[in-house]
Design an enzyme around this catalytic site. Structure first.
Site, PDB file in Angstrom:
ATOM      1  N   PRO A   1       6.625 -29.286 -41.237  1.00 18.65           N
ATOM      2  CG  PRO A   1       4.409 -29.864 -41.719  1.00 18.65           C
ATOM      3  CD  PRO A   1       5.814 -30.073 -42.169  1.00 18.65           C
TER       4      PRO A   1
ATOM      5  CD  GLU B   1      -0.666 -37.286 -46.706  1.00 19.08           C
ATOM      6  OE1 GLU B   1      -0.910 -37.210 -45.497  1.00 19.08           O
ATOM      7  OE2 GLU B   1      -1.173 -36.526 -47.547  1.00 19.08           O
TER       8      GLU B   1
ATOM      9  NE  ARG C   1      17.091  -9.296 -44.721  1.00 18.23           N
ATOM     10  CZ  ARG C   1      17.054  -8.174 -45.407  1.00 18.23           C
ATOM     11  NH1 ARG C   1      16.844  -8.214 -46.701  1.00 18.23           N
ATOM     12  NH2 ARG C   1      17.228  -7.012 -44.821  1.00 18.23           N
TER      13      ARG C   1
ATOM     14  CG  ASP D   1      16.776  -6.575 -41.556  1.00 13.83           C
ATOM     15  OD1 ASP D   1      16.444  -5.557 -42.159  1.00 13.83           O
ATOM     16  OD2 ASP D   1      17.373  -7.533 -42.085  1.00 13.83           O
TER      17      ASP D   1
HETATM   18  N1  ADE Z   1       5.995 -28.233 -45.214  1.00 15.73           N
HETATM   19  C1  ADE Z   1       4.663 -28.134 -45.043  1.00 15.73           C
HETATM   20  N2  ADE Z   1       4.364 -27.174 -44.180  1.00 15.73           N
HETATM   21  C2  ADE Z   1       5.545 -26.633 -43.771  1.00 15.73           C
HETATM   22  C3  ADE Z   1       5.890 -25.597 -42.879  1.00 15.73           C
HETATM   23  N3  ADE Z   1       4.983 -24.908 -42.195  1.00 15.73           N
HETATM   24  N4  ADE Z   1       7.188 -25.318 -42.712  1.00 15.73           N
HETATM   25  C4  ADE Z   1       8.126 -26.013 -43.378  1.00 15.73           C
HETATM   26  N5  ADE Z   1       7.866 -27.000 -44.230  1.00 15.73           N
HETATM   27  C5  ADE Z   1       6.575 -27.314 -44.442  1.00 15.73           C
END
Ligand code: ADE
Length: 262
Positions: A88, A115, A152, A166
């Site tokens: 994330p 985590e 793709r 696309d």
């Molecule tokens: N792992 C946890 N959340 C994620 C996300 N939003 N994008 C990529 N990997 C992740």
């Protein structure tokens, strides 16, 4: 192109290989997707891939050794590899990045879990990628999204013409699509698509793309350098709008007879 996914849930990720254009491309030898189980790169009886965080705190952290050993194995087996980690905290995936990644000979996607992963794993990583501003339980779904979006762009996976049309290719949203029947529950396919006039169909599609982009992604619309076809489509759109307003003043029912209008 080859995509290699490193995960502790190979059965979950393998679904990405089994359907649609990706399955067909693998069958035709245009694409190779290898899914490696991180636990195969452990040496203990219980094949442990995680451990408690130094310094304490909640959750578990993925150990560095299986990642490093898997990375070494990929280097030995496939040669040069470009390595990404799902996270994330990464840069957000978009079509441009997917296209760039599709040019790599071997793309290794490391799926994070728990985590996080031990910070030293980042030494193996060329890029951390997020698929959006939300937290998933693990990187597997993100890796599958990356696989699909990247595939793709691999020549022969999807018709080149479809890729160009696309959404987001060329920073424009896609125009609407219709198939038979021409009328369903009172909803009619726009007349222009039934007209057989290919030039008008193209103009309509360009106009619809621009209209949708202006309404939903004004940021993309405002930073755009318009082509001659796009300028023509904008003029046409404006003319249609004026005609629509004029008709509305003449008649209480502006949609009479001609189906959905814009
Ligand atoms: N792992 C946890 N959340 C994620 C996300 N939003 N994008 C990529 N990997 C992740």
């Amino acid at each position: 192109m080859r995509i290699i996914v490193a995960t502790i849930f190979p059965d979950f990720v393998k679904v990405v290989k089994e359907y649609g254009v990706i399955a067909q491309a693998i069958e035709k030898g245009k694409l190779d997707i290898q899914i490696l189980n991180l636990r195969d790169f452990t040496h203990d009886k219980h094949r442990i891939v995680d451990d408690y965080p130094y310094g304490g705190g909640p959750g578990m952290v993925m150990k560095p050794e299986p990642f490093f050993e898997l990375h070494d194995y990929c280097g030995r087996t496939f040669g040069e590899i470009y390595t990404v980690l799902t996270s994330p905290q990464g840069v957000t995936l978009n079509n441009k990045l997917a296209m760039e990644l599709s040019k790599k000979k071997n793309l290794l996607i490391l799926c994070g879990r728990y985590e996080g992963v031990d910070e030293r794993v980042k030494n193996l990583v060329d890029l951390e990628i997020s698929i959006g501003d939300y937290v998933l339980s693990g990187g597997e779904l993100a890796a599958m999204v990356i696989c699909d979006a990247v595939s793709r762009f691999v020549p022969g996976v999807v018709e080149e013409e479809s890729v160009k049309r696309d959404s987001f290719y060329n920073d424009l949203l896609d125009h609407p699509h219709y198939t038979r029947p021409a009328e369903y529950r009172g909803m009619r396919v726009p007349d222009v698509l039934l007209s057989g006039d290919h030039e008008m169909v193209e103009l309509w599609r360009t106009a619809e793309s621009l209209k949708l982009t202006a309404l939903r992604r004004p940021d993309l619309f405002l930073s755009r350098e318009f082509s001659t076809q796009e300028k023509k489509a904008l003029v046409w759109l404006l003319q249609e709008l004026v005609r629509y307003v004029e008709r509305r003043q003449d008649s209480p029912d502006p949609l009479s007879g001609s189906g959905k209008r814009w």
